[in-house]
Design a protein around this motif. Structure first.
Motif: not given
Length: 65
Positions: A35-37, A27-31
């Motif tokens: 955010l970056l995209w 979930w942290t990686a997906l978040l």
């Protein structure tokens, strides 16, 4: 000559099953991707509205360099 056994992974350490990542890590990686995209699209929108095309391209290449 003796060989040392390989160390088992810390994540998903059950024999016969593939290693899996912790749900919080996923979930942290997906978040972070969201955010970056999203900030990329926001930056493009701001650049298109405020800068001339050549200046925008020059700024992109300067940041990449």
């Amino acid at each position: 000559m003796t060989s040392t056994p390989s160390r088992p992974s810390r994540v998903g350490n059950r024999p016969g099953r593939p290693a899996t990542a912790a749900p919080a890590l996923v979930w942290t990686a997906l978040l972070l991707v969201y955010l970056l995209w999203g900030s990329t699209y926001l930056g493009i929108r701001i650049a298109v509205e405020t800068m001339p095309a050549l200046a925008s391209a020059a700024a992109r290449f300067a940041v990449a360099a």
